[in-house]
Write an enzyme that holds these catalytic residues in place. Structure first.
Site, PDB file in Angstrom:
ATOM      1  N   SER A   1     -21.707 -73.932-128.702  1.00 12.33           N
ATOM      2  CA  SER A   1     -21.115 -74.525-127.505  1.00 12.33           C
ATOM      3  C   SER A   1     -20.202 -75.689-127.897  1.00 12.33           C
ATOM      4  O   SER A   1     -19.444 -76.190-127.063  1.00 12.33           O
ATOM      5  CB  SER A   1     -22.209 -75.023-126.551  1.00 12.33           C
ATOM      6  OG  SER A   1     -23.129 -75.851-127.254  1.00 12.33           O
TER       7      SER A   1
ATOM      8  N   GLU B   1     -31.123 -67.470-121.273  1.00 18.76           N
ATOM      9  CA  GLU B   1     -29.996 -68.140-120.613  1.00 18.76           C
ATOM     10  C   GLU B   1     -29.582 -67.408-119.342  1.00 18.76           C
ATOM     11  O   GLU B   1     -29.366 -66.188-119.356  1.00 18.76           O
ATOM     12  CB  GLU B   1     -28.794 -68.250-121.573  1.00 18.76           C
ATOM     13  CG  GLU B   1     -27.600 -68.922-120.884  1.00 18.76           C
ATOM     14  CD  GLU B   1     -26.519 -69.427-121.820  1.00 18.76           C
ATOM     15  OE1 GLU B   1     -26.689 -69.333-123.052  1.00 18.76           O
ATOM     16  OE2 GLU B   1     -25.502 -69.917-121.292  1.00 18.76           O
TER      17      GLU B   1
HETATM   18  O1  KIV Z   1     -24.491 -72.903-128.128  1.00 17.62           O
HETATM   19  C1  KIV Z   1     -25.313 -73.403-127.351  1.00 17.62           C
HETATM   20  O2  KIV Z   1     -25.284 -74.594-127.030  1.00 17.62           O
HETATM   21  C2  KIV Z   1     -26.349 -72.540-126.806  1.00 17.62           C
HETATM   22  C3  KIV Z   1     -27.090 -73.065-125.620  1.00 17.62           C
HETATM   23  C4  KIV Z   1     -26.368 -72.643-124.404  1.00 17.62           C
HETATM   24  C5  KIV Z   1     -28.496 -72.614-125.612  1.00 17.62           C
HETATM   25  O3  KIV Z   1     -26.540 -71.456-127.260  1.00 17.62           O
END
Ligand code: KIV
Length: 285
Positions: free
Chosen positions: A46, A183
């Site tokens: 993310s 998720e």
């Molecule tokens: O990449 C990320 O931050 C994630 C979260 C949404 C769990 O996979």
């Protein structure tokens, strides 16, 4: 607080103690997180949106993940660190997945890796676990393949999709993950999965019945506005505080009220007088 491990997370599930997890991407923020009660951090891809200014996680590279994992791990004395395997780092064969997961462990110093997908990647997860790499699963909405899932939207609302997600949950458990992220799935589905598995479930947009919860740090702290999913709760408005602090600084610079005496170095009056004399003579030459 000392660093928890996999056995502690299992115990927490059994004792119905909730697990708290946030994302982290750099040394500075991780140093703060490490002084809190957070149980586990995820160096998430993310980072694509909150750190790199991209629209999706697809472009995040192994090298970028390794750099972030290494920064975070250096500050994580008390916190278990999971590093995300980026898109296409584990889909091109088990050997490549082993190689890349090994790099995250050896160069990124993480405690575990996370892979997105269920039944589809069961054999890959098993191969990583078989060589001793702890793996966190991630099912439901999997952002790396969001376009295949119809975009960033809740998954498993109808019976067929919900049963597929249940099968994914069992597949990753059988493959040996120590916990699984759920998720953007309906809360009742997450409850059924959580009650059916032996491993802890960590929800993000999956309701209150998961064994733990994870949020993206920038969402939780109010530092990211570009898009805010329904499941995000802000626990601070740091974005607003940062803007106000920077504007106060600029105002004080412009009005010469910063730096004041308290934030400046002084010198002996005698030396200062001599310097004044010195520059006068020098300029007179
Ligand atoms: O990449 C990320 O931050 C994630 C979260 C949404 C769990 O996979």
């Amino acid at each position: 607080m000392s660093k928890l491990g996999i056995a502690d997370f299992y115990k927490m599930k059994q004792e119905k103690k909730k697990i708290s997890m946030v994302t982290a991407y750099d040394y500075g923020m991780m140093s703060l997180i490490d002084q809190t009660d957070i149980d586990m951090v995820l160096v998430g891809d993310s980072a694509a949106t909150v750190m790199f200014g991209l629209d999706s996680t697809v472009s995040v590279t192994m090298d970028a993940m390794i750099n972030m994992c290494a920064m975070v791990s250096r500050a994580a004395s008390n916190t278990y660190v999971v590093g995300d395997m980026p898109y296409m780092s584990y889909e091109l064969g088990i050997e490549k997945a082993l190689d890349n997961a090994g790099r995250l462990m050896k160069e990124g110093f993480v405690d575990a890796v996370k892979l997105e997908g269920g039944t589809r990647i069961k054999n890959t997860i098993k191969a990583l676990v078989d060589v001793g790499i702890p793996v966190m699963g991630h099912i439901g909405l999997t952002p790396q393949t969001a376009s295949q899932l119809g975009g960033y939207k809740v998954q498993g609302k109808d019976f067929l999709m919900a049963t597929q997600i249940i099968e994914d949950a069992f597949a990753v458990q059988e493959a040996g993950v120590f916990c699984v992220g759920l998720e953007a799935i309906p809360a009742p589905l997450a409850k059924i999965i959580t009650e059916s598995l032996n491993i802890p479930t960590i929800g993000i947009g999956a309701g209150v019945n998961c064994d733990g919860q994870v949020l993206i740090l920038h969402d939780l702290l109010g530092m990211f506005d570009r898009f805010v999913p329904k499941f995000v709760k802000r626990y601070a408005e740091l974005g607003q505080e940062i803007r106000e602090a920077l504007n106060r600084f600029t105002e004080e610079v412009r009005s010469s009220s910063f730096p004041d005496k308290e934030h400046s170095y002084n010198m002996d009056k005698e030396v200062e007088n001599k310097l004044t004399e010195y520059i006068k003579n020098r300029n007179g030459k």
